[in-house]
Motif scaffolding. Structure first.
Motif, PDB file in Angstrom:
ATOM      1  N   ARG A 124       0.965  -1.440   0.094  1.00  0.00           N
ATOM      2  CA  ARG A 124       0.171  -0.076  -0.156  1.00  0.00           C
ATOM      3  C   ARG A 124       0.809   1.063  -0.004  1.00  0.00           C
ATOM      4  O   ARG A 124       1.998   1.196   0.529  1.00  0.00           O
ATOM      5  CB  ARG A 124      -0.770   0.071   1.321  1.00  0.00           C
ATOM      6  N   TYR A 177      -3.520  -7.644  -5.790  1.00  0.00           N
ATOM      7  CA  TYR A 177      -3.766  -6.036  -5.847  1.00  0.00           C
ATOM      8  C   TYR A 177      -4.732  -5.582  -4.928  1.00  0.00           C
ATOM      9  O   TYR A 177      -4.586  -4.712  -3.798  1.00  0.00           O
ATOM     10  CB  TYR A 177      -3.795  -5.501  -7.270  1.00  0.00           C
ATOM     11  N   VAL A 181      -4.497  -3.764  -1.009  1.00  0.00           N
ATOM     12  CA  VAL A 181      -5.184  -2.682  -0.944  1.00  0.00           C
ATOM     13  C   VAL A 181      -6.046  -2.989   0.565  1.00  0.00           C
ATOM     14  O   VAL A 181      -6.468  -1.870   1.177  1.00  0.00           O
ATOM     15  CB  VAL A 181      -5.876  -2.189  -2.097  1.00  0.00           C
ATOM     16  N   LEU A 206      -1.613   1.618  -4.449  1.00  0.00           N
ATOM     17  CA  LEU A 206      -0.436   0.881  -4.417  1.00  0.00           C
ATOM     18  C   LEU A 206       0.670   1.274  -4.790  1.00  0.00           C
ATOM     19  O   LEU A 206       0.879   2.425  -5.630  1.00  0.00           O
ATOM     20  CB  LEU A 206      -0.542  -0.408  -5.312  1.00  0.00           C
TER      21      LEU A 206
END
Length: 286
Positions: A124, A177, A181, A206
């Motif tokens: 992150r 991903y 997150v 990201l």
């Protein structure tokens, strides 16, 4: 001249048989010119279809062959289908290519030009981690065990440098991903191309922490049952796409500038890594 009724019946029967025969022949010819094109499920099937179906439609129009888009629910399922030879053509990662060339005879045709394949490890944007060693002892989300750049290369580096970690396989790059997150895992593996193609609402949260050394990119391959003339025709149209306005636009949608011709020896550096994750497929007798 009048003909007996039975003669008319015979003539009609023969005409009907001829029509049926021609229809069957046409159907067989159409089926013979239809080929499945498998795409490794780095993203959801819906997202892959949006990107690849227009490309396959374009290539179908150019070649006269019907190219049918196919994928799988996750990478392990895709591996099983490759092992069964389900796809006539297949877009696969470099490690998969070395395995399924050995077991099924898939042959490399073309790959992305002007770019080698690199894996990335993302965190992150607000993550405190600043270098790969900061992930020591952490869980890392990865697409699958044999996802080459997104899983294999990062894990090889971590192991070689004594950075203990706990891999968690979540089925696709998009899943990686999203999981990072959401804070489910502190870091995850992917590749630059899939990160660029992911939803901006996810991508913008990201940060790339680390990038792997580069390797040859994913090849488009052909199963040995595909007739030579079909392979050559499709390869020719793939190599020419960048010179056609419509073809260029379609390639840009998947982040490609064009294709280059590749052959089996281009993937010898991958073999030199001596990766042995899918040996149960590698030595399968055809």
């Amino acid at each position: 001249m009048k003909y007996p009724f039975w003669c008319l019946l015979l003539a009609c029967s023969m005409l009907g048989a001829t029509c049926v025969s021609r229809a069957a022949s046409a159907a067989e010819q159409s089926a013979a010119m239809t080929y499945t094109f498998g795409v490794v499920p780095q993203q959801s099937a819906r997202e892959l279809a949006k990107l690849w179906v227009p490309i396959l439609s374009y290539l179908s129009n150019k070649t006269g062959y019907k190219l049918h888009f196919a994928t799988a629910k996750d990478i392990p399922t895709y591996e099983k289908r490759l092992a069964a030879g389900e796809y006539d053509f297949a877009y696969m990662n470099p490690y998969h290519y070395t395995v399924f060339h050995a077991s099924m005879g898939y042959l490399a045709m073309v790959a992305e030009q002007d770019r080698h394949l690199s894996g990335i490890v993302v965190v992150r944007k607000d993550s405190p981690y600043q270098k790969i060693a900061d992930l020591r002892g952490m869980q890392i989300a990865l697409p699958s065990q044999a996802a080459f750049a997104a899983s294999v290369l990062p894990r090889r580096f971590l192991e070689k440098n004594g950075i203990a970690h706990m891999p968690v396989y979540v089925s696709s790059h998009d899943s990686v991903y999203l999981a990072v997150v959401k804070g489910l895992y502190p870091a995850g593996g992917g590749i630059e191309r899939t990160l660029a193609l992911t939803d901006p609402a996810i991508r913008d949260q990201l940060r790339v922490l680390w990038t792997t050394p580069s390797m040859m990119p994913h090849p488009i391959t052909a199963h040995p049952r595909v007739p030579r003339e079909v392979l050559v025709r499709l390869e020719r149209e793939l190599l020419a796409m960048h010179a056609d306005d419509q073809g260029k636009q379609l390639m840009q949608a998947i982040g490609y500038n064009g294709f280059i011709k590749v052959d089996d020896t281009d993937y010898d550096p991958v073999r030199a890594l001596n990766i042995r994750l899918l040996d149960n497929y590698k030595y399968k007798v055809r």
